[in-house]
Motif scaffolding. Structure first.
Motif, PDB file in Angstrom:
ATOM      1  N   ARG A   1       0.764   4.925  10.701  1.00 40.88           N
ATOM      2  CA  ARG A   1      -0.696   4.799  10.547  1.00 40.88           C
ATOM      3  C   ARG A   1      -0.798   6.538   9.375  1.00 40.88           C
ATOM      4  O   ARG A   1      -1.459   5.971   8.658  1.00 40.88           O
ATOM      5  CB  ARG A   1      -1.232   5.403  11.543  1.00 40.88           C
TER       6      ARG A   1
ATOM      7  N   GLU B   1      -3.447  -0.333   1.820  1.00 43.41           N
ATOM      8  CA  GLU B   1      -4.756   0.599   2.284  1.00 43.41           C
ATOM      9  C   GLU B   1      -5.662  -1.182   2.754  1.00 43.41           C
ATOM     10  O   GLU B   1      -6.810  -0.691   4.039  1.00 43.41           O
ATOM     11  CB  GLU B   1      -5.374   0.699   0.782  1.00 43.41           C
ATOM     12  N   VAL B   2      -5.899  -1.819   2.099  1.00 39.61           N
ATOM     13  CA  VAL B   2      -6.708  -3.229   2.359  1.00 39.61           C
ATOM     14  C   VAL B   2      -6.355  -3.478   4.173  1.00 39.61           C
ATOM     15  O   VAL B   2      -6.804  -3.855   4.821  1.00 39.61           O
ATOM     16  CB  VAL B   2      -6.157  -4.528   1.515  1.00 39.61           C
TER      17      VAL B   2
ATOM     18  N   LEU C   1      -0.612   6.215   3.802  1.00 35.93           N
ATOM     19  CA  LEU C   1      -2.132   6.486   2.993  1.00 35.93           C
ATOM     20  C   LEU C   1      -1.664   8.339   2.342  1.00 35.93           C
ATOM     21  O   LEU C   1      -2.075   8.603   1.903  1.00 35.93           O
ATOM     22  CB  LEU C   1      -2.965   6.866   3.593  1.00 35.93           C
TER      23      LEU C   1
ATOM     24  N   TYR D   1       1.019   8.926  -0.189  1.00 36.11           N
ATOM     25  CA  TYR D   1       1.098   8.783  -1.784  1.00 36.11           C
ATOM     26  C   TYR D   1       1.844   9.778  -2.929  1.00 36.11           C
ATOM     27  O   TYR D   1       1.443  11.015  -1.955  1.00 36.11           O
ATOM     28  CB  TYR D   1       0.168   7.889  -2.162  1.00 36.11           C
TER      29      TYR D   1
ATOM     30  N   GLU E   1       5.201  -2.631   0.861  1.00 36.82           N
ATOM     31  CA  GLU E   1       3.102  -2.384   1.741  1.00 36.82           C
ATOM     32  C   GLU E   1       2.335  -0.930   0.827  1.00 36.82           C
ATOM     33  O   GLU E   1       1.123  -1.104   0.471  1.00 36.82           O
ATOM     34  CB  GLU E   1       2.365  -2.813   2.484  1.00 36.82           C
TER      35      GLU E   1
ATOM     36  N   VAL F   1      -4.388  -1.882   6.425  1.00 36.01           N
ATOM     37  CA  VAL F   1      -5.344  -1.092   7.569  1.00 36.01           C
ATOM     38  C   VAL F   1      -6.740  -0.573   7.904  1.00 36.01           C
ATOM     39  O   VAL F   1      -7.077  -0.009   9.109  1.00 36.01           O
ATOM     40  CB  VAL F   1      -4.663   0.662   7.933  1.00 36.01           C
TER      41      VAL F   1
ATOM     42  N   ASN G   1       2.725  -0.868  -3.168  1.00 35.38           N
ATOM     43  CA  ASN G   1       1.648  -1.978  -3.970  1.00 35.38           C
ATOM     44  C   ASN G   1       0.082  -1.775  -3.413  1.00 35.38           C
ATOM     45  O   ASN G   1      -0.195  -2.780  -3.799  1.00 35.38           O
ATOM     46  CB  ASN G   1       2.388  -3.355  -4.089  1.00 35.38           C
ATOM     47  N   ARG G   2       0.014  -0.505  -2.180  1.00 34.34           N
ATOM     48  CA  ARG G   2      -1.075  -0.492  -1.839  1.00 34.34           C
ATOM     49  C   ARG G   2      -2.003  -1.653  -1.253  1.00 34.34           C
ATOM     50  O   ARG G   2      -3.015  -1.281  -0.767  1.00 34.34           O
ATOM     51  CB  ARG G   2      -1.830  -0.520  -2.801  1.00 34.34           C
ATOM     52  N   SER G   3      -1.285  -2.521  -0.852  1.00 35.24           N
ATOM     53  CA  SER G   3      -1.853  -3.476   0.004  1.00 35.24           C
ATOM     54  C   SER G   3      -2.003  -2.716   1.871  1.00 35.24           C
ATOM     55  O   SER G   3      -2.946  -3.218   2.278  1.00 35.24           O
ATOM     56  CB  SER G   3      -0.998  -5.156   0.950  1.00 35.24           C
TER      57      SER G   3
END
Lengths: 305, 418
Positions: free
Chosen positions: B394, B222-223, B398, B400, B215, B225, B218-220
Motif C-alpha cells: 500500500r 492507482e485505480v 504509489l 513512483y 501494475e 487501491v 502501468n498505473r493500474s
C-alpha cells in the motif's frame, strides 16, 4: 449530496505542497479544478480518493467523513491505469466487480459504455492494440462502468482529438444532468467554462479563487468596460483614451476587437459614455467587460502571481 | 473477502490464459509420463534390472558374437600376474602381451586404451593417453597385482590361498529390516523436492514481484487501491500465484508418479528411490512446501511494490534471493545430517522450515510436537508476511520514480500508525 474539502494540508519529504485546500461541490454540478502543472490538483484528488492521507483537514460527504471505499465512485487518474496486455471487456468487468457490481450487471454496463463511446468492436481486444485516443475512451468507460454517483476525472481531455473531446463533453454533460457529482481538472479552460458551474483554482498549493463561475467573472469584470471605436485601430483608440480620458478610465488591455478599460473611483459607466459622446467618438461597441476563464487563470496563476 | 475472490479469479485467469504456462505444464507432464512408459513399450532389459519381456528373444542370442578388440597391452616379463587373473579382470582377448616400448607406443598411437608394464608386485607403469574422470583400468590392474602378490606369498610359505581368501573375504548374508526410515532410499526424492520447492519459490516469486511492479508501471494500481483494499489485492495475487504453481507441479507430479506407478514392474523398481514416495512425505511436502512458498511470495509481492520499473525488480529482490540461496545450500549440504543441530534450527525458522522440517520428517527423527510447533510458526509467519506485505504494498505502490528504500517506508508506516 455535497462533498466538502476542508482545509486539507499535505507535505512530502518535509515540504508542504498543499497549504489548506477547501472547496465544495454538489450533486448535479461539476467543479472544475484548475491550476498549473504542479499546483496540487492531482494530490488533492488523490487525497479525496484516499490514495494518500492528508496531514490535516477533512473530506466530508453531507457533513460526515467521506469514505471512498463505501461510495460508488468513478476515478480516472491522470496517468490512466489499465492493463495494456489484458482484454478490455475482462478488465472493465473486473473493475466494476471490485466496485460492488454483480457479474452480469458488470458485463452489461461494460458493453453499454463501450457502445456509448463507440468502441464496442474492441471489447475483446487487448488494450495495447488500440490507439491512444481509444485507450482513453476505454479508460473513461472503465471509470463509469460501476454507475458511480461521484465522478472524479483528472485531466480527462488531455490527448483527445476534437471528435473524441466532443464525445467526452457529451458524457460529462449527461453525468451532470443525471445528478452526478463531478470533479474534474483540466488545463483546457474552454471545457471548464462549458459545463462547470463552479471552479476552484489552485496555485502553489492554495486555493486562490473559488466559487460560481458566473459570479467570479462578474466580480473580476467589475468596473471594467470594453470599448470598440469605429474607424480606429486598437492602438489608436488606446492612445486617444489615454490622452483625453485618463482622469476617468485606465487602459487595462485589449480584446481581439477593442480595448478594456477600468473606471476610476470617481467615475461611472454613464458619465464616461456621455463624455465619449460629447467628444464625438464614433462608438461601435460599449459594454461591461466579462473576462474569459483563460484570462482569469492567467491573472490568478500567471508567472507574476 | 468478496473482493479477494474477485482479485484471485482475475489473477488466476492470467495464468490459465498464458499459453506458455499451459503448454509448458502439459509438455513436461506428457514427456515425463511418456518416458516412464518406455520400458513397457520397448525392451529395455539390457539397461534395467528386469528379465527380458515374454516373447522377446534376448539380443545376445540373436546377434552374432561381437568381434573382440585388443584394448590393453601388458608387459609382464617376469610373468608375475597369472594369465587367468588378467582374463578375469579384463576379459578374454582384450589384452596382448607386448614389450615395454610397444605398450607405450600403442597408447601414443591410440591403438589401445591403456598399457601396463609390471616391474614387481610393488611397482608397475601405467600408460594412458588422456586420463578421464572415471578411469578404472589402473585400479583394476593394481588389484590384480595385489592378488598375484598374495598368491605368490601363499605359494612361497606353503599356504592355501583359496582358504585364506575365503576367511578374509567372508560373505555375510544380511537380512535388512528397516523399522524406521531408510535415509538412503529417502535421500533422492528429498533432494528432488528441495530443488522443486526452491524453483517454485524463485520462479513464481519473481513472477509475483514483476506482476506487482507492472501494475505500478502501468498505473493500474492507482485505480485498484481506490477500488479495494491492498490486503485483497496482495492476497489475491499471491494466492493465485500459489494455486497456479501448485497446480502446475501437481499436474507434472501426478503424470510422472502415475506413469511410474503403472510401469513400475517394467522398470524393475529401479527408480523407486526417486519416484516411489510415501503418502505422508507427499503431504508434508504439500504443507511445508506450499507454506514456505506463500511466506516468500508475500515478501516478493511487497518488494515488487518498491520499484516502478520491471528492470529494477531483480535489484529489489536481491536481498531476499540471497536468503533463499543460503537456505537452499544449507539444506542440501545438511541433507546427510538431518538430525544435526543446523537442520534442527532451520526447521523452526519460517525462512527455512519448508525445506529443513520436510527433510527431517522424510529422513530424520522428529516428534509430532516439533512438527506442530514448526507448522504453527510457519502459519503465523505467513499471516505476518501477508500483513507486512500488504502494508508495504500500500505504501510502496504509489511511490513512483526511484526505488523506495525499505527503511524509509517503515519510517513512514510508523508515522502513519501514530
Amino acid at each position: 449530496m455535497e462533498l466538502e474539502v476542508k482545509n486539507v494540508k499535505k507535505s512530502f519529504g518535509g515540504k508542504e505542497v498543499l497549504h489548506g485546500i477547501s472547496f465544495q461541490v454538489k450533486s448535479g454540478t461539476a467543479l472544475g479544478l484548475l491550476g498549473r502543472n504542479g499546483a496540487g490538483k492531482t494530490t488533492t484528488m488523490r487525497i479525496i480518493m484516499d490514495v494518500f492521507k492528508g496531514d490535516s483537514g477533512e473530506i466530508l460527504l453531507d457533513g460526515k467523513p467521506f469514505e471512498p471505499a463505501k461510495e460508488r465512485i468513478g476515478y480516472m487518474p491522470e496517468e490512466r491505469g489499465l492493463y495494456p496486455k489484458r482484454i478490455i471487456l475482462e478488465q472493465m468487468v473486473y473493475l466494476a466487480r471490485l466496485r460492488g457490481l454483480g457479474k452480469s450487471e458488470a458485463v452489461e454496463n461494460a458493453k453499454n459504455w463501450l457502445k456509448r463511446l463507440e468502441i464496442e468492436e474492441y471489447a475483446n481486444r487487448k488494450l495495447e492494440t488500440l490507439s491512444k485516443g481509444n485507450q482513453q475512451k476505454v479508460q473513461l468507460a472503465a471509470t463509469l462502468v460501476s454507475n458511480p454517483n461521484i465522478v472524479i476525472l483528472d485531466e480527462p481531455f488531455s490527448g483527445l482529438d476534437p471528435v473524441n473531446s466532443q464525445i467526452l463533453k457529451d458524457v460529462v454533460r449527461d453525468l451532470i444532468q443525471d445528478g452526478k457529482l463531478v470533479i474534474f481538472s483540466s488545463h483546457q479552460m474552454s471545457y471548464v467554462e462549458e459545463f462547470c458551474e463552479n471552479v476552484a483554482m489552485i496555485h502553489h498549493g492554495q486555493v486562490v479563487l473559488q466559487g460560481e463561475l458566473k459570479q467570479i467573472k462578474k466580480e473580476m469584470g467589475r468596473n471594467q468596460i470594453t470599448l470598440v471605436c469605429e474607424g480606429s485601430t486598437i492602438e489608436e483608440t488606446k492612445q486617444f483614451i489615454r490622452q483625453r480620458f485618463a482622469t476617468m478610465v485606465q487602459v487595462m488591455g485589449n480584446t481581439r476587437e477593442g480595448i478594456i478599460l477600468k473606471l476610476q473611483e470617481n467615475c461611472n459607466k454613464e458619465s464616461f459614455l456621455s463624455a465619449l459622446l460629447q467628444a464625438q467618438v464614433k462608438i461601435s461597441q460599449f459594454g461591461d467587460y466579462e473576462p474569459s476563464l483563460n484570462e482569469i487563470f492567467v491573472m490568478k496563476a500567471g508567472d507574476n502571481q | 473477502m468478496k473482493n479477494f475472490v474477485i482479485v484471485l479469479g482475475f489473477e488466476l485467469r492470467e495464468y490459465l490464459k498464458n499459453k506458455i504456462f499451459v503448454a509448458t505444464t502439459l509438455l513436461i507432464a506428457l514427456l515425463g509420463a511418456a518416458f516412464l512408459c518406455l520400458p513397457s513399450l520397448v525392451d529395455m532389459s539390457k539397461y534395467l534390472p528386469v528379465p527380458p519381456k515374454e516373447g522377446v528373444v534376448p539380443e545376445e542370442e540373436e546377434e552374432k558374437p561381437e568381434k573382440i578388440e585388443v584394448e590393453y597391452y601388458i608387459c609382464d616379463q617376469q610373468s608375475l600376474i597369472p594369465e587367468n587373473l588378467i582374463q578375469e579382470i579384463f576379459g578374454e582377448g582384450t589384452y596382448k602381451y607386448v614389450s615395454q616400448e610397444e605398450a607405450r607406443e600403442g597408447v601414443l598411437s591410440e591403438e589401445i586404451t591403456a598399457g601396463f608394464v609390471i616391474h614387481s608386485f610393488d611397482e608397475m607403469d601405467y600408460y594412458v593417453l588422456n586420463k578421464g574422470m572415471l578411469d578404472v583400468e589402473s585400479q583394476m590392474m593394481q588389484e590384480a597385482l595385489v592378488v598375484a602378490g598374495q598368491m605368490d606369498y601363499c605359494q612361497k610359505h606353503n599356504l592355501d590361498y583359496a582358504e585364506l581368501n575365503d576367511i578374509y573375504n567372508k560373505k555375510i548374508n544380511v537380512n535388512e529390516q528397516i523399522l524406521g526410515k531408510d535415509t538412503e532410499s529417502n535421500f533422492w526424492y528429498c533432494y528432488a523436492f528441495e530443488i522443486l520447492v526452491f524453483m517454485m519459490i524463485v520462479l513464481y516469486g519473481q513472477m509475483i514481484a514483476v506482476s506487482v511492479t507492472n501494475e505500478k508501471s502501468n498505473r493500474s494500481i492507482e485505480v485498484l487501491v481506490t477500488s479495494t483494499t491492498p490486503t485483497s489485492l496482495l492476497f489475491g495475487k499471491v494466492i493465485a500465484g500459489a494455486i497456479a504453481s501448485v497446480a502446475q507441479v501437481a499436474v507434472i507430479l501426478v503424470a510422472i508418479l502415475g506413469s511410474y506407478g503403472l510401469n513400475r514392474k517394467s522398470w524393475g523398481g529401479s527408480l523407486d528411490m526417486v519416484l516411489d514416495i510415501p503418502a505422508e512425505v507427499l503431504l508434508t511436502f504439500a504443507f511445508f512446501g506450499v507454506g514456505g512458498f506463500l511466506f516468500y511470495a508475500f515478501l516478493y509481492g511487497a518488494l515488487g511494490a518498491l520499484v516502478s520499473k520491471t528492470e529494477d525488480v531483480s535489484k529489489a529482490i536481491s536481498g531476499l534471493m540471497t536468503v533463499i540461496m543460503v537456505v537452499y545450500f544449507l539444506s542440501l549440504t545438511q541433507l546427510s545430517n538431518v538430525d544435526g543441530i543446523i537442520v534442527k534450527i532451520l526447521s523452526y525458522l519460517p525462512f527455512s522450515s519448508y525445506s529443513a522440517m520436510f527433510a527431517r520428517i522424510a529422513m530424520g527423527s522428529v516428534s509430532l510436537v516439533e512438527v506442530l510447533i514448526s507448522g504453527v510458526i510457519l502459519i503465523a509467519s505467513i499471516i505476518g508476511a501477508g500483513w507486512l506485505g500488504a502494508s508495504i504494498y500500500r505504501m510502496g505502490t504509489l511511490r513512483y520514480g526511484n526505488p523506495v528504500k525499505l527503511s524509509n517506508l517503515f519510517k513512514e508506516m510508523r508515522n502513519e500508525n501514530r
